[in-house]
Design an enzyme around this catalytic site. Structure first.
Site, PDB file in Angstrom:
ATOM      1  N   HIS A   1      14.893  -4.593   1.868  1.00  0.00           N
ATOM      2  CA  HIS A   1      13.660  -5.380   1.891  1.00  0.00           C
ATOM      3  C   HIS A   1      12.533  -4.596   1.210  1.00  0.00           C
ATOM      4  CE1 HIS A   1      10.142  -7.554   3.226  1.00  0.00           C
ATOM      5  NE2 HIS A   1       9.707  -6.493   3.868  1.00  0.00           N
TER       6      HIS A   1
ATOM      7  N   ASP B 225      -0.731 -10.521 -29.593  1.00  0.00           N
ATOM      8  CA  ASP B 225       0.456 -10.298 -28.756  1.00  0.00           C
ATOM      9  C   ASP B 225       0.331  -8.900 -28.167  1.00  0.00           C
ATOM     10  OD1 ASP B 225       3.140 -10.092 -27.687  1.00  0.00           O
ATOM     11  OD2 ASP B 225       3.687 -11.709 -29.062  1.00  0.00           O
TER      12      ASP B 225
ATOM     13  N   TRP C  21      13.113   2.603   2.552  1.00  0.00           N
ATOM     14  CA  TRP C  21      12.669   2.567   1.152  1.00  0.00           C
ATOM     15  C   TRP C  21      12.114   3.928   0.721  1.00  0.00           C
ATOM     16  CZ3 TRP C  21       8.007   2.998  -1.621  1.00  0.00           C
ATOM     17  CH2 TRP C  21       6.869   3.229  -0.859  1.00  0.00           C
TER      18      TRP C  21
ATOM     19  N   SER D 221      11.862   0.807 -17.028  1.00  0.00           N
ATOM     20  CA  SER D 221      11.200  -0.458 -17.316  1.00  0.00           C
ATOM     21  C   SER D 221       9.698  -0.353 -17.090  1.00  0.00           C
ATOM     22  CB  SER D 221      11.804  -1.549 -16.433  1.00  0.00           C
ATOM     23  OG  SER D 221      10.956  -2.661 -16.385  1.00  0.00           O
ATOM     24  N   SER D 222       9.318   0.242 -15.945  1.00  0.00           N
ATOM     25  CA  SER D 222       7.880   0.354 -15.651  1.00  0.00           C
ATOM     26  C   SER D 222       7.168   1.223 -16.667  1.00  0.00           C
ATOM     27  CB  SER D 222       7.661   0.984 -14.278  1.00  0.00           C
ATOM     28  OG  SER D 222       8.105   0.140 -13.290  1.00  0.00           O
TER      29      SER D 222
ATOM     30  N   HIS E 257       2.145   7.791  -2.870  1.00  0.00           N
ATOM     31  CA  HIS E 257       0.793   7.314  -2.639  1.00  0.00           C
ATOM     32  C   HIS E 257       0.172   6.674  -3.874  1.00  0.00           C
ATOM     33  CE1 HIS E 257      -2.725   6.326  -0.504  1.00  0.00           C
ATOM     34  NE2 HIS E 257      -3.338   6.638  -1.630  1.00  0.00           N
TER      35      HIS E 257
ATOM     36  N   GLU F 130       1.737   5.205  -6.016  1.00  0.00           N
ATOM     37  CA  GLU F 130       2.471   3.946  -6.111  1.00  0.00           C
ATOM     38  C   GLU F 130       1.787   2.827  -5.318  1.00  0.00           C
ATOM     39  OE1 GLU F 130       4.944   2.666  -7.701  1.00  0.00           O
ATOM     40  OE2 GLU F 130       5.362   0.900  -6.464  1.00  0.00           O
TER      41      GLU F 130
ATOM     42  N   TYR G 291      -1.257   2.431  -4.845  1.00  0.00           N
ATOM     43  CA  TYR G 291      -2.408   1.969  -5.620  1.00  0.00           C
ATOM     44  C   TYR G 291      -1.984   1.240  -6.868  1.00  0.00           C
ATOM     45  CZ  TYR G 291      -5.493   3.705  -2.248  1.00  0.00           C
ATOM     46  OH  TYR G 291      -6.142   3.849  -1.066  1.00  0.00           O
TER      47      TYR G 291
ATOM     48  N   SER H 232     -11.338  -9.967  -8.952  1.00  0.00           N
ATOM     49  CA  SER H 232     -12.620  -9.791  -9.642  1.00  0.00           C
ATOM     50  C   SER H 232     -12.794 -10.811 -10.754  1.00  0.00           C
ATOM     51  CB  SER H 232     -12.729  -8.379 -10.233  1.00  0.00           C
ATOM     52  OG  SER H 232     -12.624  -7.427  -9.219  1.00  0.00           O
TER      53      SER H 232
ATOM     54  N   HIS I 163      -1.020  12.603   3.727  1.00  0.00           N
ATOM     55  CA  HIS I 163      -1.375  11.811   4.917  1.00  0.00           C
ATOM     56  C   HIS I 163      -0.161  11.026   5.426  1.00  0.00           C
ATOM     57  CE1 HIS I 163      -3.004   8.440   2.076  1.00  0.00           C
ATOM     58  NE2 HIS I 163      -1.736   8.202   2.334  1.00  0.00           N
ATOM     59  N   HIS I 164       0.909  10.984   4.632  1.00  0.00           N
ATOM     60  CA  HIS I 164       2.149  10.379   5.122  1.00  0.00           C
ATOM     61  C   HIS I 164       2.983  11.382   5.906  1.00  0.00           C
ATOM     62  CE1 HIS I 164       1.644   6.668   2.790  1.00  0.00           C
ATOM     63  NE2 HIS I 164       1.073   7.459   1.902  1.00  0.00           N
TER      64      HIS I 164
ATOM     65  N   THR J 241     -13.290   2.292  -2.311  1.00  0.00           N
ATOM     66  CA  THR J 241     -12.725   1.013  -1.889  1.00  0.00           C
ATOM     67  C   THR J 241     -13.817   0.150  -1.264  1.00  0.00           C
ATOM     68  OG1 THR J 241     -10.729   2.261  -1.382  1.00  0.00           O
ATOM     69  CG2 THR J 241     -10.771  -0.026  -0.675  1.00  0.00           C
TER      70      THR J 241
ATOM     71  N   LYS K 145     -15.993  -1.561  -3.765  1.00  0.00           N
ATOM     72  CA  LYS K 145     -15.408  -2.788  -4.309  1.00  0.00           C
ATOM     73  C   LYS K 145     -15.626  -3.966  -3.371  1.00  0.00           C
ATOM     74  CE  LYS K 145     -12.043  -1.111  -7.419  1.00  0.00           C
ATOM     75  NZ  LYS K 145     -12.423  -2.051  -8.446  1.00  0.00           N
TER      76      LYS K 145
ATOM     77  N   ARG L 154       9.091   2.026  14.375  1.00  0.00           N
ATOM     78  CA  ARG L 154       9.508   1.164  13.272  1.00  0.00           C
ATOM     79  C   ARG L 154      10.988   1.394  12.977  1.00  0.00           C
ATOM     80  NH1 ARG L 154       6.781   3.985   7.902  1.00  0.00           N
ATOM     81  NH2 ARG L 154       7.968   2.373   6.836  1.00  0.00           N
TER      82      ARG L 154
HETATM   83  C1  HEM Z   1      -8.670   2.777   2.840  1.00  0.00           C
HETATM   84  C2  HEM Z   1      -7.528   2.888   2.269  1.00  0.00           C
HETATM   85  C3  HEM Z   1      -6.252   3.418   2.912  1.00  0.00           C
HETATM   86  C4  HEM Z   1      -6.072   4.435   3.794  1.00  0.00           C
HETATM   87  C5  HEM Z   1      -7.142   5.322   4.402  1.00  0.00           C
HETATM   88  C6  HEM Z   1      -4.654   4.525   4.065  1.00  0.00           C
HETATM   89  C7  HEM Z   1      -4.051   5.449   4.908  1.00  0.00           C
HETATM   90  C8  HEM Z   1      -2.711   5.503   5.214  1.00  0.00           C
HETATM   91  C9  HEM Z   1      -2.065   6.483   6.034  1.00  0.00           C
HETATM   92  C10 HEM Z   1      -2.777   7.651   6.714  1.00  0.00           C
HETATM   93  C11 HEM Z   1      -0.738   6.193   6.091  1.00  0.00           C
HETATM   94  C12 HEM Z   1       0.350   6.991   6.816  1.00  0.00           C
HETATM   95  C13 HEM Z   1       0.621   6.473   8.176  1.00  0.00           C
HETATM   96  C14 HEM Z   1       1.819   7.113   8.824  1.00  0.00           C
HETATM   97  O1  HEM Z   1       2.930   7.059   8.253  1.00  0.00           O
HETATM   98  O2  HEM Z   1       1.658   7.628   9.931  1.00  0.00           O
HETATM   99  C15 HEM Z   1      -0.535   5.020   5.300  1.00  0.00           C
HETATM  100  C16 HEM Z   1       0.683   4.416   5.119  1.00  0.00           C
HETATM  101  C17 HEM Z   1       0.908   3.454   4.166  1.00  0.00           C
HETATM  102  N1  HEM Z   1      -0.043   2.836   3.368  1.00  0.00           N
HETATM  103 FE1  HEM Z   1      -2.029   3.133   3.450  1.00  0.00          FE
HETATM  104  N2  HEM Z   1      -4.009   3.566   3.362  1.00  0.00           N
HETATM  105  C18 HEM Z   1      -4.952   2.877   2.632  1.00  0.00           C
HETATM  106  C19 HEM Z   1      -4.720   1.846   1.758  1.00  0.00           C
HETATM  107  C20 HEM Z   1      -3.481   1.409   1.391  1.00  0.00           C
HETATM  108  C21 HEM Z   1      -3.218   0.490   0.323  1.00  0.00           C
HETATM  109  C22 HEM Z   1      -4.273  -0.145  -0.553  1.00  0.00           C
HETATM  110  C23 HEM Z   1      -1.880   0.323   0.278  1.00  0.00           C
HETATM  111  C24 HEM Z   1      -1.041  -0.529  -0.647  1.00  0.00           C
HETATM  112  C25 HEM Z   1      -1.399  -1.529  -1.310  1.00  0.00           C
HETATM  113  C26 HEM Z   1      -1.301   1.125   1.306  1.00  0.00           C
HETATM  114  C27 HEM Z   1       0.046   1.193   1.565  1.00  0.00           C
HETATM  115  C28 HEM Z   1       0.618   1.990   2.518  1.00  0.00           C
HETATM  116  C29 HEM Z   1       2.033   2.039   2.768  1.00  0.00           C
HETATM  117  C30 HEM Z   1       3.118   1.253   2.028  1.00  0.00           C
HETATM  118  C31 HEM Z   1       2.222   2.944   3.817  1.00  0.00           C
HETATM  119  C32 HEM Z   1       3.496   3.281   4.560  1.00  0.00           C
HETATM  120  C33 HEM Z   1       4.538   3.963   3.815  1.00  0.00           C
HETATM  121  C34 HEM Z   1       5.752   4.161   4.679  1.00  0.00           C
HETATM  122  O3  HEM Z   1       5.775   5.092   5.487  1.00  0.00           O
HETATM  123  O4  HEM Z   1       6.716   3.374   4.530  1.00  0.00           O
HETATM  124  N3  HEM Z   1      -2.301   1.773   1.974  1.00  0.00           N
HETATM  125  N4  HEM Z   1      -1.753   4.607   4.763  1.00  0.00           N
HETATM  126 CU   LIG Z   2      -0.760   6.915   1.173  1.00  0.00          CU
END
Ligand code: HEM
Ligand SMILES: [Cu+2]
Lengths: 516, 179
Positions: A67, A96, A132, A160-161, A244, A246, A248, A259, A293-294, A319, A322, A441
């Site tokens: 998924h 083009d 993933w 591709s990307s 990370h 990614e 964004y 926008s 932070h992950h 952010t 915006k 999870r």
């Molecule tokens: C203010 C902006 C953001 C902050 C401060 C933030 C912060 C965080 C933090 C600290 C985690 C880790 C949590 C953990 O695993 O314990 C996390 C996970 C994640 N964030 Fe954000 N995030 C922000 C915006 C975004 C945006 C814009 C996206 C994507 C469009 C995003 C996608 C993700 C994803 C996919 C994960 C989880 C990855 C995984 O463990 O599978 N975040 N975020």
């Molecule tokens: Cu992140």
């Protein structure tokens, strides 16, 4: 010169036309969206009640993995590349893309990558089951044999990307119509330019990390193997150095889409254009220095925890700029709420909720509690579903009349919006509570105390799934309808694309448009 | 037209080079940097290579408790344990302890012990002058061995460190060494 497309399947196989390739990308991504959605519904169906009902735990793990992979690399990323293919040349007055043949390649290798990835479901030992994020050693020492196919699929997606990104940069840098200076480009073009640089910087890192896995698995190296002097924690560092930025990559083009839409329906021009450009660049830049932070819980010294915590919080500033600008654009505008606008307004509100839960997760000591719970799942679904997915949907409704020349049915569009909006919130909002009360999870069974939240989430998920079928129906009905759209489509929208007839002819801007 | 075609070509080559550079950076630069970083900071508890003992004053005013832990990685069937749980040492003093290993299986095996020290800030002050972990250990079926570890705790170790825990994880690397 003004010849039309070839006929039949050859048109699509051999095409080098940016509009055809954009269409291919969009349909492909929609197919992947449905496939990934089916995987999600398997997950949600199993979680409807505690206990094991429908699938084996091993298969459940394959579902969460597939998924995530299919949605990230198959649905969201190709959809944005498709929008870029269609819209970037139209927005900058180019005939083009700069590299039309490479464009054909970058699309056509994708179906192979995903055919390969999906085929692992039928292999001995099953599909990848390590999430993933494929942390080593789960994805190396303990991986099913199909991991090798996963690795090659990721290589192809990466290629591709990267090709797509190079093409987009070359187009924007070299093919702008005379007079289209950088600071006059629509924000969608800007956000894609920056995204393309992010892609070129981090997709190779992803390719590298899977290559190191390949060597660890088959050629006896020990990048991630402690017994041979390697370190599995290094995997996480390299992965998130890609991961990370990614996230964004999946949201910056979305910023560009809304926008474009919000000013049209607020009947005001975008508030703070240049601050939007700088904020996008700042977000992209900061995205390289927050990856840990992950990994707050892997064991870092205090100084490291603090540095990554503050850097992450810093990202909330651009952010916030915006979000402020979008709200200021709407402020005192003569707003109307056609379907694209509904999706965009929902984007602003719900994405902000995701940003706030992100801030909560960014607090390192709090993250020790939240990490690996459903709270994280709630966070990233709030930024990705009403973020990335809603912006793509908004973009499709906004530009579809220009693409196919017909107007969609507004009532059906609104029905789609409200089912999706309700479905999504019913699915993901309860996950915050399940997570805060400790539900981990990626588990197929759970404690009784989480039963209610999960039942609600599952009901919402099926509603959200149904909304997407409605979306498919709307798009097909629009393409086949006989309700021609005007050339402007909307009420005095800004942008070169609206100076073209609807539907946009096969070849456009063969002579650069005159710009004041 | 040809001018723009040329500039497109150079731009594409530059971008492609950028992508290749990032790939190389991730494979060839990141892992060594990571190791170096860990070595300097003592993060991940890895201890250094063989230490050349320098004549240094023994700080008899301090005593540090050193604890020994032995763990078998997943299915590793060996008996593996330190000969004593803990000892007290003065910083600067060279000490020898022994670990016992026994291969109870019916096949010849090779093992590798991976050390880790906590607290992290003590890792770079924990010097091993002799260690079975510098090499892999081969034991024939049913064979046992007493393995030596000599170490010095650096007198410069932070004053707040009163206890150092040294942990070894024993990995089965028979398959790798045969292959
Ligand atoms: C203010 C902006 C953001 C902050 C401060 C933030 C912060 C965080 C933090 C600290 C985690 C880790 C949590 C953990 O695993 O314990 C996390 C996970 C994640 N964030 Fe954000 N995030 C922000 C915006 C975004 C945006 C814009 C996206 C994507 C469009 C995003 C996608 C993700 C994803 C996919 C994960 C989880 C990855 C995984 O463990 O599978 N975040 N975020
Ligand atoms: Cu992140």
């Amino acid at each position: 010169m003004a010849h039309g497309p070839a006929q039949g399947i050859r048109r699509w196989l051999y095409t080098t036309n940016h509009k055809d390739i954009g269409t291919l990308y969009l349909w492909f991504s929609f197919a992947m969206f449905l496939l990934g959605g089916v995987f999600a519904l398997v997950i949600r169906a199993e979680l409807f009640e505690p206990g094991m009902q429908i699938v084996e735990p091993e298969f459940f793990n394959q579902m969460t993995t597939m998924h995530g992979l299919v949605m990230v690399f198959g649905a969201v990323m190709p959809a944005f590349v498709g929008l870029a293919n269609w819209m970037v040349p139209l927005m900058i007055g180019a005939p083009d893309m700069a590299l039309p043949r490479m464009n054909n390649w970058s699309f056509w290798i994708l179906p192979f990558a995903f055919a390969m990835l999906s085929s692992t479901l039928f292999m001995d030992g099953g599909a990848p089951n390590f999430g993933w994020t494929f942390y080593a050693p789960l994805s190396t020492t303990y991986a099913p044999p199909s991991v090798t196919f996963f690795i090659f699929a990721v290589h192809i997606m990466g290629a591709s990307s990267i090709m797509g990104a190079i093409n987009i940069i070359a187009t924007i840098v070299n093919l702008r119509a005379p007079g289209m200076s950088y600071m006059k480009m629509p924000l969608f073009v800007w956000t894609w330019l920056i995204t393309a640089f992010l892609l070129i910087a981090v997709m190779p890192v992803l390719a590298a990390v899977v290559t190191m896995m390949l060597f660890d698995i088959h050629f006896g190296t020990s990048f991630f193997n402690a017994a041979g002097g390697g370190d599995p924690v290094m995997f996480q560092h390299i992965f998130w150095f890609f991961g990370h930025p990614e996230v964004y990559i999946m949201i910056l083009p979305a910023f560009g889409v809304v926008s474009a839409i919000i000013p049209t329906f607020a009947r005001k021009s975008l508030f703070g254009y240049s601050s939007m450009v700088y904020a996008t660049a700042a977000i992209a830049f900061l995205s390289f220095v927050v990856w840990a932070h992950h990994m707050f819980t892997v064991g870092m010294p205090l100084a490291g925890e603090m540095a990554f915590m503050y850097m992450t919080m810093l990202i909330a500033v651009p952010t916030g700029v915006k979000v402020f600008n979008w709200v200021a654009t709407m402020f005192k505008g003569s707003m109307t709420f056609e379907t694209p606008m509904l999706f965009s307004v929902a984007f602003v509100i719900l994405f902000t909720i995701g940003g706030f839960s992100g801030l909560m997760l960014a607090i390192a000591p709090a993250d020790f509690q939240y990490h690996d719970t459903y709270f994280v799942v709630a966070h990233f679904h709030y930024v990705l579903v009403p973020g990335a997915i809603f912006s793509i949907t908004a973009g499709v409704y906004y530009w579809l009349p220009k693409w196919c020349g017909n107007m969609y049915n507004e009532t059906l569009g609104k029905v789609h919006f409200w089912t999706a909006f309700i479905g999504l919130n019913v699915t993901f909002f309860p996950m915050h509570f399940a997570g805060l009360s400790g539900m981990p999870r990626r588990i197929p069974d759970y404690n009784m105390m989480f039963a209610d939240w999960n039942m609600i989430s599952t009901v919402g998920a099926f509603l959200f799934g149904a909304a997407q079928i409605l979306f498919l129906f709307n798009v097909i009905a629009t393409i086949r309808s006989k309700r021609p759209a005007s050339d402007e489509v909307w009420d005095r929208p800004e942008g070169l694309e609206w100076t073209l007839p609807s539907p946009a002819p096969y070849h456009t801007f063969t002579k650069p448009p005159p710009l004041s | 037209m040809s001018l723009s075609a040329n500039s497109t070509k150079t731009l594409v080559l530059k971008l492609l080079a950028g992508a290749l550079l990032m790939f190389g950076f991730a494979v060839f630069v990141m892992p060594p940097i990571y190791d170096l970083f860990c070595e300097i900071t003592g993060l991940n508890g890895k201890t250094g290579e063989r230490y050349q003992a320098l004549p240094a004053a023994i700080d008899t005013s301090r005593q540090i408790k050193v604890q020994f832990i032995a763990t078998n990685n997943e299915t590793m069937p060996w008996v593996f344990k330190p000969s004593q749980q803990q000892i007290y040492v003065h910083p600067g003093e060279e000490v020898e302890v022994r670990y016992f290993a026994h291969n109870p299986t019916g096949r010849d095996m090779v093992a590798q012990a991976i050390p880790s020290v906590v607290p992290f800030k003590a890792a770079e002050y924990f010097h091993k002058t002799e260690c079975f972990c510098f090499n892999s250990q081969a034991l024939k079926a049913g064979q046992s061995a007493d393995m030596a570890l000599r170490f010095i705790v650096d007198p410069d170790v932070a004053k707040t460190v009163n206890t150092i825990t040294l942990s070894y994880t024993l990995f089965d690397i028979t398959a790798v060494t045969e292959g």
